[in-house]
Design an enzyme around this catalytic site. Structure first.
Site, PDB file in Angstrom:
ATOM      1  N   GLY A   1      -6.645   9.774  -5.107  1.00 44.23           N
ATOM      2  CA  GLY A   1      -7.185   8.430  -4.894  1.00 44.23           C
ATOM      3  C   GLY A   1      -8.107   8.443  -3.686  1.00 44.23           C
TER       4      GLY A   1
ATOM      5  N   ALA B   1      -6.992   3.927   1.642  1.00 44.34           N
ATOM      6  CA  ALA B   1      -5.944   4.834   2.092  1.00 44.34           C
ATOM      7  C   ALA B   1      -6.336   6.285   1.838  1.00 44.34           C
ATOM      8  CB  ALA B   1      -4.631   4.497   1.396  1.00 44.34           C
ATOM      9  N   GLY B   2      -6.794   6.576   0.636  1.00 40.90           N
ATOM     10  CA  GLY B   2      -7.095   7.961   0.263  1.00 40.90           C
ATOM     11  C   GLY B   2      -8.261   8.537   1.039  1.00 40.90           C
TER      12      GLY B   2
ATOM     13  N   ARG C   1      -0.424 -17.223  -0.289  1.00 43.18           N
ATOM     14  CA  ARG C   1      -0.895 -17.142  -1.670  1.00 43.18           C
ATOM     15  C   ARG C   1       0.163 -17.543  -2.685  1.00 43.18           C
ATOM     16  NH1 ARG C   1      -4.272 -11.481  -0.991  1.00 43.18           N
ATOM     17  NH2 ARG C   1      -6.002 -12.462   0.097  1.00 43.18           N
TER      18      ARG C   1
ATOM     19  N   ARG D   1       2.211 -10.650   0.079  1.00 44.07           N
ATOM     20  CA  ARG D   1       1.301 -10.130   1.086  1.00 44.07           C
ATOM     21  C   ARG D   1       0.407 -11.242   1.608  1.00 44.07           C
ATOM     22  NH1 ARG D   1      -3.789  -8.631   1.052  1.00 44.07           N
ATOM     23  NH2 ARG D   1      -4.045  -8.520  -1.199  1.00 44.07           N
TER      24      ARG D   1
ATOM     25  N   LEU E   1      -6.238  -4.413   3.331  1.00 47.26           N
ATOM     26  CA  LEU E   1      -7.201  -3.491   3.923  1.00 47.26           C
ATOM     27  C   LEU E   1      -6.598  -2.874   5.175  1.00 47.26           C
ATOM     28  CD1 LEU E   1     -10.498  -5.543   3.565  1.00 47.26           C
ATOM     29  CD2 LEU E   1      -9.462  -3.943   1.980  1.00 47.26           C
TER      30      LEU E   1
END
Lengths: 658, 229, 249
Positions: free
Chosen positions: A40, A44-45, A330, A456, A462
């Site tokens: 990925g 992150a990757g 949310r 979240r 991010l």
């Protein structure tokens, strides 16, 4: 098996600093011999791949897209949180930590979240150093805005394209390492299995998507940064290619899957327009900063929105949650929209939408601007004009996008929005080092479960992706790799590679040879409908039980009757999709099992049986304050392992945004 | 000089050659036009013939003119080379449908326009420059203002532009030149990176004015001779 | 809506391709262009054929993966729009639509409408970055950047790397793509230390990949889904000139 989260001892605020300084190091000469596979190339990757290579490890990065720059992190719009307190509004690491735990409805691990809040400040520094063009004030300093569930301004942004700019920053760092020969990039490659040798992750089987060849790649450690599984719902804001395959294969190989039922339904998306719809588009949460959400007070009111007078509008978020108003988290905003629409107050052709209105923001900004320009007697027309210009500067690209998709002009007519699947808090279970239950197999970013609990907060994904990649894994991987310096690189003709590749090949051949009647999309769409109806914004025991049966039946039919055209040895997007949908068909069942097990409502998981009198989520901390980690026993059997959550620094309270 | 060859052979370097030679030719056109306007003065060609004599005999001008020939050739050869390479970069399979909405006629056809202009230059130089420099076909004339007899190029111009098809050729060629300049003028500045929010619009405007006025200026001469001489 | 589609079919880079004509009914004006292709593919699969291969991922106009040359224009008739954001309401009932892949030597066809754009990644590897290792950064606000510069760097940085500029350019030139990155970093103080080497290295790689020359057609700017300006190209030309001639290296 007991789950050991490996949380360091000591006071919360010192844990990471102390631990980081005590992790065994690997000397540079040894690093050159240690190979790390990163799957990925999102935030992150890419950040992990680049940073590990900078440290001197031999890194291979894989992505299924044609370039690492395309990973879906790129689509994140609103921003990234950091506890910089640049606005002097009382923000701090502790407050970010607290907001995240509370926002996650007290279902995340304190130590991980605190570390996230701590490194958040470094992320902004790092990104600015890379040349990420964040929005700035006239004085040249960084600008911030507010996001849902929070009462300070700590969100950094680059117009409505923050994810893009951050990803391009990480991508450029990665490309730099590729150019220097420290990273080998494998684009248009899809990981199809993890290879285990003596119980440790030692490599992967990947399919070259251009010619269909299966490839074996060895690594002393394997790092999965493969994103979330929201596409199990078919319609989501994920990219078309986003999938669970890597994480799911890991689960089958022994990595536990945690809290799969925790999915985030984002409140502000463009509503579904018809059967043909292939994906949903998010309108950034930042729009809730200035936009007001409402429905008509009258059911099935068919008047044009601008014809409905002020006192016949129900600004239901402001009414129900006066403290946070339109900026509630949310999950709360989504459920409130669903509640109104289910009660018959929804708008639009389908009745499945609410208004997000900018009229009052345009006037407010217009007046401000007029005053700035010294036009104290500006006409209404002029005020509107100025206001529109300012709104355009702040949200122009989002408004354009809305207009492209719907054909309506949001500067004149309120936008219609409806919740849609957006993010998955659940994922592979990881310890404090971000290692799964398989030694040497790590999981970063959205693909793990660690930081967001049951919900979240906006602009935190991010933050987590980059925190894991830039500032956590480069240290914590040393804990494992320092013990691997004596392991020479294992040749890929090892029996385990051979066996795993054979299994992958058999599965591909099986899919191609079914030669049934229905295309892959049919099964994906059917699965999505079951999941949305029964394991979506609200769930109940009966529905979940039905869903499990329906998914099992659908899966059976899939393996009898799916039609995958073409061959396995060529560029074959239908075959790629088929493999992914096959995994979703297994994951979907586990999500329902998990949702059924969790007899409480928390965050994105709302069980209709468990709600307060006024319809708010009712948590059960007595019995369910744990992470549900599921071990795959094969043949659709799963065993639950519980990681009890201990709150030593935060007093658990009923979450209230009223 | 390795740095120089790698600069000059790079894609941008080669474009800069086009740009600089182009700008030189743009300046030349103005000088050339100013000289030619003496054809319109009512002195039976005296000033023009004296000017022509000066231009073909002055050592400094002669040196500059060799530079001019070289730049014309360089501009042409480099242009053809670029057109060839650009075609190659597009690849073997061509688009079946190409919309003309995203480019201008002039920019699409710079190579063609340039080739036509080159052909015109050859004809034009054969008619006048060659006659003037390498033959004795032109009668000599004596003027009070100069102490040697000079070739009567004015007479040659007058005879040439008595033929309608020549006049048409010249006028059409000037239209071609105008199109070439309309793209070339501002493009030269863009290639050199001379770009500024405040000044680029002025450059673009001047480019259009230049590209219209200069070719009209040149075209006036044959038309004038055909109609009035 | 009913449409006739002329779609380019090509098995791989080695063989020649040709157009295939399909008729498609029941197209809703609310569909995106790619959803219309989804419907076409479902139709092809049901009749036992080989579906059209095409690149796409985010379907919200930001990943840069979709890449169709529609009726003679990359990403179709609308400006500032990617293929995935193009909706069928931009077409009329009964239209014939010709769909081709990006065509350029530097973008070889993989299959049908999918092309290989890895040349862009290699150009980025040559210099499209600031050389700063993780952990070396100073406090973000210790480096004030005027709003104007930040905004202008941002507009260059908005490039999604789709390659429409190359597809649109009659010369197959990648100048807009390369200049967007060069210019983003040239406008920021962080980009200054490597400003000269960056532009030289990126242009060198661009030339090596076989892209054409910029002759200022400006088709790239017209077709760029993010409306990146060719002012960036001018800036790159200027930087390249001074990096090549004025610098001591």
């Amino acid at each position: 098996m007991r789950l050991d989260s490996k949380i360091p001892e000591g006071p919360l605020s010192d844990k990471w600093t102390d631990y980081r300084s005590s992790i065994p190091l690997v000397n540079p000469a040894n690093k050159r011999n240690l190979e790390v596979i990163v799957v990925g190339s999102g935030l992150a990757g890419a950040s992990a791949g680049a940073t590990l290579a900078e440290l001197g490890y031999k890194v291979k990065v894989f992505c299924f897209q044609d370039s690492p720059r395309r990973a879906h992190s790129i689509a994140a719009q609103g921003g990234i949180n950091a506890a910089k307190n640049y606005q002097n509004d009382g923000d701090s690491i502790y407050r970010l930590f607290y907001d995240t735990i509370k926002g996650g409805d007290y279902r995340s691990r304190e130590a991980n979240v605190y570390r996230l809040a701590e490194v958040s400040v470094n992320i902004i520094d790092q990104c600015v150093a890379q040349g990420v063009p964040f929005a700035r004030e006239y004085g040249g300093l960084l600008a911030n805005r507010s996001f849902g569930g929070v009462q300070v301004q700590r969100t950094f942004y680059a117009a409505g394209q923050t994810g893009q700019q951050l990803l391009l920053g990480a991508y450029s760092a990665l490309q730099r390492q590729i150019g220097m020969g420290n990273v080998q990039m494998y684009a248009r490659h899809e990981m199809l299995d993890v290879v285990l040798i003596d119980g440790k992750a030692r490599g992967i089987i990947a399919r070259n998507l251009i010619n269909g060849e299966l490839e074996r790649h060895f690594g002393h450690a394997v790092v999965l940064c493969t994103g979330g599984y929201g596409n199990v719902f078919y319609l989501s804001t994920n990219a078309m290619g986003s999938n669970v395959t890597a994480a799911w294969k890991a689960n089958k190989r022994g990595a536990f899957f945690a809290n799969p039922c925790f999915t985030q339904i984002h409140p502000t998306c463009i509503p579904v327009s018809g059967e043909h719809q292939s994906k949903l588009t998010l309108m950034s949460e930042s729009l809730r900063n200035d936009g007001r959400i409402w429905v008509p007070k009258k059911q099935k009111d068919e008047r044009h929105p601008t014809q409905i007078p002020e006192d016949e509008r129900d600004y239901y978020l402001e009414r129900r949650y006066p403290a946070f108003g339109n900026l509630v988290p949310r999950d709360v905003a989504s459920r409130a929209a669903k509640e109104r629409c289910d009660a018959g107050y929804g708008v639009g052709a389908t009745g499945m939408a609410v208004y997000l209105d900018y009229a009052s923001a345009i006037i407010r900004y217009g007046k401000q601007e007029a005053n700035k320009l010294g036009e104290y007697n500006a006409s209404d027309q002029r005020v509107k004009e100025l206001g529109k210009a300012l709104v355009k500067e702040k949200y122009g690209n989002l408004f354009d996008m809305y207009e492209k998709i719907t054909g309506d002009n949001p500067y004149e007519v309120p936008m219609r929005i409806y919740p849609a699947v957006h993010y998955t808090m659940g994922g592979l279970w990881v310890d404090y080092n971000l290692m799964t239950t398989v030694p040497g197999l790590y999981s970063l970013g959205e693909s793990n479960f660690s930081d967001h609990g049951a919900n979240r907060l906006g602009a935190s994904a991010l933050m987590q992706g980059l925190a894991d990649g830039y500032f956590v894994i480069p240290y914590t991987i040393g804990d494992y790799l320092s013990k691997e310096i004596r392991t020479p690189s294992i040749p890929t003709d090892h029996e385990a590679f051979e066996r795993t590749e054979k299994e992958v090949k058999e599965r591909i051949d099986h899919l191609i040879n079914i030669k049934g009647k229905k295309p892959v999309d049919y099964y994906h769409r059917s699965l999505g409908k079951i999941m949305w109806d029964k394991c979506g914004m609200s769930r109940n025991a009966e529905g979940l039980k039905e869903a499990i049966k329906e998914i099992q039946a659908l899966r059976e039919e899939f393996w009898q009757n799916v039609r995958v055209p073409g061959q396995s040895d060529e560029f074959n997007p239908e075959l790629e999709k088929a493999g992914r949908v096959a995994d979703f068909l297994e994951l979907g069942e586990l999500m329902c099992i998990d949702a059924l097990d969790r007899e409480e409502s928390c965050g994105g998981h709302f069980r209709e049986e468990h709600q307060t009198e006024d319809g708010e989520a009712l948590r059960n901390d007595e019995d369910y304050s744990y992470v549900a980690a599921w071990e795959n026993k094969g043949d659709g059997k799963f065993e639950l392992h519980k990681e009890e959550l201990a709150y030593e620094n935060i007093k658990i309270a009923q979450r209230s945004y009223k | 000089m390795n740095w120089f060859s790698s600069f000059i052979t790079s894609s941008i370097g080669q474009k800069i050659i086009m740009s600089l030679t182009g700008l030189f030719l743009i300046i030349f056109l103005v000088v050339h036009l100013a000289g030619n306007f003496q054809l319109l003065s009512d002195d039976m060609g005296e000033s023009f013939n004296v000017y022509a004599h000066f231009m073909t005999t002055n050592p400094l001008i002669k040196t500059v003119s060799y530079g001019l020939y070289f730049f014309i050739l360089l501009h042409a050869v480099q242009g053809i080379l670029l057109a060839y390479k650009n075609r190659k970069a597009r690849g073997g399979a061509r688009y079946a449908v190409v919309s003309s909405k995203n480019t201008s006629f002039a920019s699409r056809n710079m190579a063609l326009l340039g080739t036509l202009i080159f052909v015109f230059i050859c004809i034009h130089m054969g008619d006048f420059w060659y006659q003037m420099k390498f033959t004795n076909n032109l009668p000599l004339k004596e003027y009070a203002s100069i102490d040697v007899p000079v070739k009567d190029l004015y007479a040659k111009v007058s005879v040439t532009f008595d033929q309608l098809w020549f006049v048409v050729l010249y006028v059409v060629s000037m239209i071609v030149l105008a199109l070439h300049l309309i793209h070339g003028f501002q493009s030269a500045f863009q290639t050199l990176g001379i770009n500024h929010k405040k000044y680029t619009p002025i450059i673009k405007f001047l480019g259009v004015v230049y590209s219209v006025l200069v070719p009209i200026g040149f075209a006036i001469i044959p038309v004038y001779f055909y109609l009035f001489k | 809506m009913k449409l006739t589609l002329k779609v380019w079919r090509q098995r791989n880079a080695k063989v020649k391709g040709q157009f295939e004509t399909h008729n498609i009914d029941n197209v809703s004006p609310d569909m995106s262009f790619l959803e219309m292709i989804d419907v076409l593919n479902a139709q092809i699969i049901e009749s036992g054929g080989d579906p059209v291969a095409f690149d796409h991922d985010c379907r919200e106009g930001i990943c840069g993966m979709c890449s169709m040359y529609i009726n003679g224009r990359p990403h179709g008739p609308n400006t500032g729009t990617t293929t995935c954001q193009l909706h069928m309401r931009s077409f009329k009932d009964g239209d014939t639509i010709t769909i081709e892949p990006w065509r350029s030597v530097a973008f070889p066809v993989i299959k049908d409408l999918a092309v290989d754009r890895s040349s862009f990644d290699r150009i980025m590897s040559a210099g499209g970055f600031v050389s700063v290792n993780t952990g070396n950064a100073r406090d973000a606000n210790s480096l004030p950047i005027s709003k104007e510069d930040a905004d202008s760097a941002f507009s260059a940085a908005a490039c999604i790397g789709c390659g429409a500029c190359v597809a649109a350019c009659p010369n197959g030139s990648a100048m807009l793509f390369v200049s967007a990155k060069v210019s983003q970093l040239a406008k920021l103080p962080q980009g200054q230390p490597e400003r000269k080497s960056r532009v030289k290295n990126m242009v060198k790689q661009m030339d090596k990949e076989g892209f054409g020359f910029c002759s200022n057609h400006a088709a790239c700017e017209v077709e760029c889904p993010k409306s990146i300006s060719i002012d960036n190209i001018a800036l790159m030309n200027r930087d390249y000139l001074s990096a090549s001639l004025a610098s001591e290296k």
